[in-house]
Design a protein around this motif. Structure first.
Motif, PDB file in Angstrom:
ATOM      1  N   ILE A 158       0.811  -1.230   0.000  1.00  0.00           N
ATOM      2  CA  ILE A 158       0.000   0.000   0.000  1.00  0.00           C
ATOM      3  C   ILE A 158       0.843   1.279   0.000  1.00  0.00           C
ATOM      4  O   ILE A 158       0.614   2.177  -0.822  1.00  0.00           O
ATOM      5  CB  ILE A 158      -0.999   0.000   1.176  1.00  0.00           C
ATOM      6  N   PRO A 159       1.855   1.432   0.892  1.00  0.00           N
ATOM      7  CA  PRO A 159       2.647   2.670   0.853  1.00  0.00           C
ATOM      8  C   PRO A 159       3.437   2.842  -0.439  1.00  0.00           C
ATOM      9  O   PRO A 159       3.925   3.941  -0.718  1.00  0.00           O
ATOM     10  CB  PRO A 159       3.600   2.508   2.057  1.00  0.00           C
ATOM     11  N   GLY A 160       3.575   1.789  -1.227  1.00  0.00           N
ATOM     12  CA  GLY A 160       4.292   1.892  -2.488  1.00  0.00           C
ATOM     13  C   GLY A 160       3.431   2.339  -3.652  1.00  0.00           C
ATOM     14  O   GLY A 160       3.961   2.660  -4.721  1.00  0.00           O
ATOM     15  N   VAL A 161       2.101   2.378  -3.454  1.00  0.00           N
ATOM     16  CA  VAL A 161       1.220   2.770  -4.557  1.00  0.00           C
ATOM     17  C   VAL A 161       0.375   4.000  -4.241  1.00  0.00           C
ATOM     18  O   VAL A 161      -0.347   4.496  -5.105  1.00  0.00           O
ATOM     19  CB  VAL A 161       0.306   1.591  -4.983  1.00  0.00           C
ATOM     20  N   VAL A 162       0.432   4.505  -2.976  1.00  0.00           N
ATOM     21  CA  VAL A 162      -0.258   5.753  -2.637  1.00  0.00           C
ATOM     22  C   VAL A 162       0.686   6.623  -1.830  1.00  0.00           C
ATOM     23  O   VAL A 162       1.708   6.161  -1.327  1.00  0.00           O
ATOM     24  CB  VAL A 162      -1.556   5.509  -1.826  1.00  0.00           C
ATOM     25  N   LYS A 163       0.344   7.898  -1.685  1.00  0.00           N
ATOM     26  CA  LYS A 163       1.154   8.817  -0.895  1.00  0.00           C
ATOM     27  C   LYS A 163       0.799   8.716   0.579  1.00  0.00           C
ATOM     28  O   LYS A 163      -0.252   8.203   0.957  1.00  0.00           O
ATOM     29  CB  LYS A 163       0.947  10.254  -1.398  1.00  0.00           C
ATOM     30  N   ARG A 164       1.709   9.244   1.397  1.00  0.00           N
ATOM     31  CA  ARG A 164       1.549   9.122   2.847  1.00  0.00           C
ATOM     32  C   ARG A 164       0.218   9.696   3.329  1.00  0.00           C
ATOM     33  O   ARG A 164      -0.449   9.114   4.186  1.00  0.00           O
ATOM     34  CB  ARG A 164       2.710   9.824   3.553  1.00  0.00           C
ATOM     35  N   GLU A 165      -0.176  10.845   2.800  1.00  0.00           N
ATOM     36  CA  GLU A 165      -1.402  11.491   3.268  1.00  0.00           C
ATOM     37  C   GLU A 165      -2.662  10.768   2.810  1.00  0.00           C
ATOM     38  O   GLU A 165      -3.767  11.099   3.217  1.00  0.00           O
ATOM     39  CB  GLU A 165      -1.456  12.957   2.815  1.00  0.00           C
ATOM     40  N   GLN A 166      -2.497   9.767   1.939  1.00  0.00           N
ATOM     41  CA  GLN A 166      -3.638   8.994   1.459  1.00  0.00           C
ATOM     42  C   GLN A 166      -3.786   7.653   2.172  1.00  0.00           C
ATOM     43  O   GLN A 166      -4.692   6.887   1.854  1.00  0.00           O
ATOM     44  CB  GLN A 166      -3.487   8.728  -0.048  1.00  0.00           C
ATOM     45  N   LEU A 167      -2.921   7.368   3.151  1.00  0.00           N
ATOM     46  CA  LEU A 167      -2.903   6.041   3.763  1.00  0.00           C
ATOM     47  C   LEU A 167      -4.203   5.690   4.473  1.00  0.00           C
ATOM     48  O   LEU A 167      -4.698   4.567   4.359  1.00  0.00           O
ATOM     49  CB  LEU A 167      -1.721   5.926   4.732  1.00  0.00           C
ATOM     50  N   ASP A 168      -4.774   6.633   5.244  1.00  0.00           N
ATOM     51  CA  ASP A 168      -6.029   6.327   5.932  1.00  0.00           C
ATOM     52  C   ASP A 168      -7.125   5.986   4.929  1.00  0.00           C
ATOM     53  O   ASP A 168      -7.887   5.037   5.127  1.00  0.00           O
ATOM     54  CB  ASP A 168      -6.467   7.517   6.801  1.00  0.00           C
ATOM     55  N   ARG A 169      -7.210   6.781   3.862  1.00  0.00           N
ATOM     56  CA  ARG A 169      -8.252   6.542   2.866  1.00  0.00           C
ATOM     57  C   ARG A 169      -8.020   5.223   2.141  1.00  0.00           C
ATOM     58  O   ARG A 169      -8.949   4.457   1.885  1.00  0.00           O
ATOM     59  CB  ARG A 169      -8.300   7.707   1.865  1.00  0.00           C
ATOM     60  N   ALA A 170      -6.753   4.937   1.790  1.00  0.00           N
ATOM     61  CA  ALA A 170      -6.437   3.683   1.108  1.00  0.00           C
ATOM     62  C   ALA A 170      -6.768   2.484   1.987  1.00  0.00           C
ATOM     63  O   ALA A 170      -7.359   1.497   1.525  1.00  0.00           O
ATOM     64  CB  ALA A 170      -4.966   3.663   0.712  1.00  0.00           C
ATOM     65  N   ASN A 171      -6.410   2.550   3.275  1.00  0.00           N
ATOM     66  CA  ASN A 171      -6.731   1.459   4.184  1.00  0.00           C
ATOM     67  C   ASN A 171      -8.236   1.317   4.373  1.00  0.00           C
ATOM     68  O   ASN A 171      -8.753   0.203   4.518  1.00  0.00           O
ATOM     69  CB  ASN A 171      -6.034   1.667   5.530  1.00  0.00           C
ATOM     70  N   GLY A 172      -8.951   2.451   4.386  1.00  0.00           N
ATOM     71  CA  GLY A 172     -10.406   2.392   4.476  1.00  0.00           C
ATOM     72  C   GLY A 172     -11.016   1.689   3.290  1.00  0.00           C
ATOM     73  O   GLY A 172     -11.935   0.870   3.422  1.00  0.00           O
ATOM     74  N   TRP A 173     -10.511   1.989   2.094  1.00  0.00           N
ATOM     75  CA  TRP A 173     -10.998   1.326   0.880  1.00  0.00           C
ATOM     76  C   TRP A 173     -10.706  -0.168   0.924  1.00  0.00           C
ATOM     77  O   TRP A 173     -11.547  -0.995   0.530  1.00  0.00           O
ATOM     78  CB  TRP A 173     -10.343   1.951  -0.354  1.00  0.00           C
ATOM     79  N   MET A 174      -9.506  -0.540   1.359  1.00  0.00           N
ATOM     80  CA  MET A 174      -9.153  -1.959   1.421  1.00  0.00           C
ATOM     81  C   MET A 174     -10.064  -2.700   2.390  1.00  0.00           C
ATOM     82  O   MET A 174     -10.559  -3.792   2.100  1.00  0.00           O
ATOM     83  CB  MET A 174      -7.685  -2.118   1.844  1.00  0.00           C
ATOM     84  N   GLN A 175     -10.288  -2.098   3.552  1.00  0.00           N
ATOM     85  CA  GLN A 175     -11.143  -2.761   4.526  1.00  0.00           C
ATOM     86  C   GLN A 175     -12.594  -2.776   4.079  1.00  0.00           C
ATOM     87  O   GLN A 175     -13.316  -3.748   4.306  1.00  0.00           O
ATOM     88  CB  GLN A 175     -11.026  -2.088   5.891  1.00  0.00           C
ATOM     89  N   ALA A 176     -13.039  -1.703   3.418  1.00  0.00           N
ATOM     90  CA  ALA A 176     -14.409  -1.673   2.913  1.00  0.00           C
ATOM     91  C   ALA A 176     -14.637  -2.800   1.905  1.00  0.00           C
ATOM     92  O   ALA A 176     -15.681  -3.458   1.895  1.00  0.00           O
ATOM     93  CB  ALA A 176     -14.708  -0.315   2.273  1.00  0.00           C
ATOM     94  N   ALA A 177     -13.641  -3.036   1.052  1.00  0.00           N
ATOM     95  CA  ALA A 177     -13.741  -4.128   0.080  1.00  0.00           C
ATOM     96  C   ALA A 177     -13.822  -5.464   0.787  1.00  0.00           C
ATOM     97  O   ALA A 177     -14.654  -6.328   0.447  1.00  0.00           O
ATOM     98  CB  ALA A 177     -12.546  -4.098  -0.865  1.00  0.00           C
ATOM     99  N   GLN A 178     -12.961  -5.640   1.784  1.00  0.00           N
ATOM    100  CA  GLN A 178     -12.962  -6.907   2.513  1.00  0.00           C
ATOM    101  C   GLN A 178     -14.315  -7.154   3.169  1.00  0.00           C
ATOM    102  O   GLN A 178     -14.878  -8.254   3.071  1.00  0.00           O
ATOM    103  CB  GLN A 178     -11.865  -6.892   3.577  1.00  0.00           C
ATOM    104  N   ILE A 179     -14.838  -6.148   3.849  1.00  0.00           N
ATOM    105  CA  ILE A 179     -16.088  -6.318   4.579  1.00  0.00           C
ATOM    106  C   ILE A 179     -17.255  -6.506   3.616  1.00  0.00           C
ATOM    107  O   ILE A 179     -18.101  -7.387   3.794  1.00  0.00           O
ATOM    108  CB  ILE A 179     -16.338  -5.102   5.484  1.00  0.00           C
TER     109      ILE A 179
END
Length: 452
Positions: free
Chosen positions: A143-164
């Motif tokens: 994840i940190p290799g494909v998004v910027k640092r300030e986007q980490l919360d949003r990227a993790n939210g998207w990943m978890q939303a997909a999982q759920i």
């Protein structure tokens, strides 16, 4: 569409604008690979316990399945982290899913031939867990290799939303229905579902293949100090050399041991995670025997629970921006404590599902800021190993908690939920300063945007 899980801000700050920037095509590939993998996971996660109930109704034996799912994190968590930091992460993700798909197909063959036993299910669950240690570790590290640092919360939210969303609303209902058709059908579908994420993982860009170093290798800071970039920093990390000469556990162990905050958080998450594993050891039997849910409908029960988890994953980044990472984590654990007790005391299936959904909401709300926090403070070139160690120390002891939950469930299927809630409440009170003050001092609040 991306704003739906981003942080809404009416300010014109650079950080606020960054959260409106699309996460990008590369993240889309990673997200899609994880989504299809979650589809396969969800089908198997529903089908295997249901198939097990056709072989035994002993709560302890059913809890063994849950214990074996976490056992690989104890035995293989650190080696998995070393593999992720040493080899091409895209290949690691593909191989992990190939093993899981092969295991599902092998179980399907045994089922069709009438030779399936509870021991075969145990072995298959263990292989699924081994694959998860590799795939999940690699996915988090990418994840940190494909998004910027300030986007980490949003990227993790998207990943978890997909999982759920996929686990709860698509995979588990499908798994239950397929189980109703024939025992082997969900296993055949499960094995085939792993093929797509294998292909998608191999399509990820080079930035996903190798760990990143920031700053350059010769100026890597002392691992005894928190590795946090200044707020608002957007400098691009420098790719590590393609051929790494050494990937050892010592550097990661040293970093974790000397990082007081992260080490303390590992202890806290171990306690809370064990409580959840203890409570949920025989969730299937809880709904089957206490609330008399039909086995075919189990997937729809988990879908109801998944509503809470989905809402939590979508709102987590907004809550972090509004009140801060530490307060969000405190509130999430407080809700887990209350809702766990409510599940155990619920007089009917409707209230039990509602309380369970509230607990799922809180767990999801915790997972997003906790995942982004680790990605902020762990140096990228150490991430796979440190994550492997932390999950070895946390998830690795979940099997013991799960088996204890199975034993207590022989007395009462509701009792583990009540005990779990009480312990989480006490642990949260003890860790209050760590979660609020410690998180701020560690620099993990840097990515949050004050509410307008």
């Amino acid at each position: 569409m991306s704003d739906s899980v981003g942080i809404a801000s009416k300010t014109a700050s650079p950080a606020g604008r960054a959260r409106r920037v699309p996460l990008g095509r590369d993240f889309g590939k990673l997200w899609t690979a994880a989504a299809f993998s979650n589809l396969a996971d969800g089908i198997g996660r529903t089908a295997v316990p249901l198939i097990a109930t056709t072989l035994t109704h002993d709560p302890l034996m059913i809890s063994v399945l849950g214990a074996l799912a976490f056992l690989p994190w104890l035995l293989f968590g650190l080696p998995a982290g070393m593999i992720v930091d040493r080899f091409d992460r895209r290949i690691v993700m593909a191989i992990a899913n190939a093993f899981r798909g092969a295991s599902a197909l092998a179980l399907a063959v045994l089922t069709v031939t009438g030779t399936l036993s509870i021991w075969a299910l145990f072995a298959g669950t263990l292989v699924f867990g081994l694959g998860e240690t590799l795939f999940d570790n690699a996915t988090n590290a990418v994840i940190p290799g494909v998004v910027k640092r300030e986007q980490l919360d949003r990227a993790n939210g998207w990943m978890q939303a997909a999982q759920i969303t996929i686990d709860s609303f698509i995979a588990t209902p499908i798994g239950g229905v397929l189980f109703g058709i024939a025992l082997a059908v969900p296993l055949w579908v499960d094995g085939a579902a792993y093929l797509i994420p294998i292909v998608l993982a191999l399509m990820l860009p080079l930035s996903a293949a190798r760990p990143l170093r920031e700053p350059a290798p010769e100026t890597v800071p002392d691992p005894t100090a928190p590795d946090v970039a200044p707020a608002g920093a957007t400098s691009e990390p420098v790719p590590a050399p393609v051929a790494q000469t050494s990937v050892s556990a010592h550097e990661a162990i040293r970093f974790l041991w000397h990082h007081t905050y992260l080490r303390s958080m590992v202890v806290f998450t171990s306690v809370v995670g064990c409580c959840l594993s203890f409570a949920q050891a025989v969730t299937v039997l809880f709904f089957l025997d206490v609330h008399h849910v039909d086995p075919v409908a189990i997937g729809f029960v988990t879908a109801g629970i998944g509503i809470g988890a989905l809402v939590g994953s979508l709102l987590a980044s907004r809550l972090v921006a509004w009140i801060g990472r530490g307060p969000v984590m405190v509130a999430a654990n407080a809700i887990v404590a209350v809702s766990s007790v409510l599940v155990g005391l619920a007089p009917n299936v409707g209230l039990a599902i509602a309380a369970y959904a509230l607990m799922a909401f809180a767990v999801s709300t915790w997972n997003v800021p906790w995942g982004a926090l680790r990605q902020q403070i762990i140096p990228p070139h150490l991430f796979g190993r440190v994550l492997g160690i932390t999950r070895m120390l946390t998830w690795g002891i979940f099997p013991i908690a799960t088996l204890l939950g199975g034993l207590v469930s022989r007395i009462s299927l509701q009792l583990p939920f009540v005990i779990s809630g009480v312990i989480v409440a006490v642990a949260t009170l003890v860790a209050l300063r760590l979660l609020i003050v410690g998180t701020r001092e560690a620099g993990a609040e840097a990515g949050a945007v004050p509410a307008a």
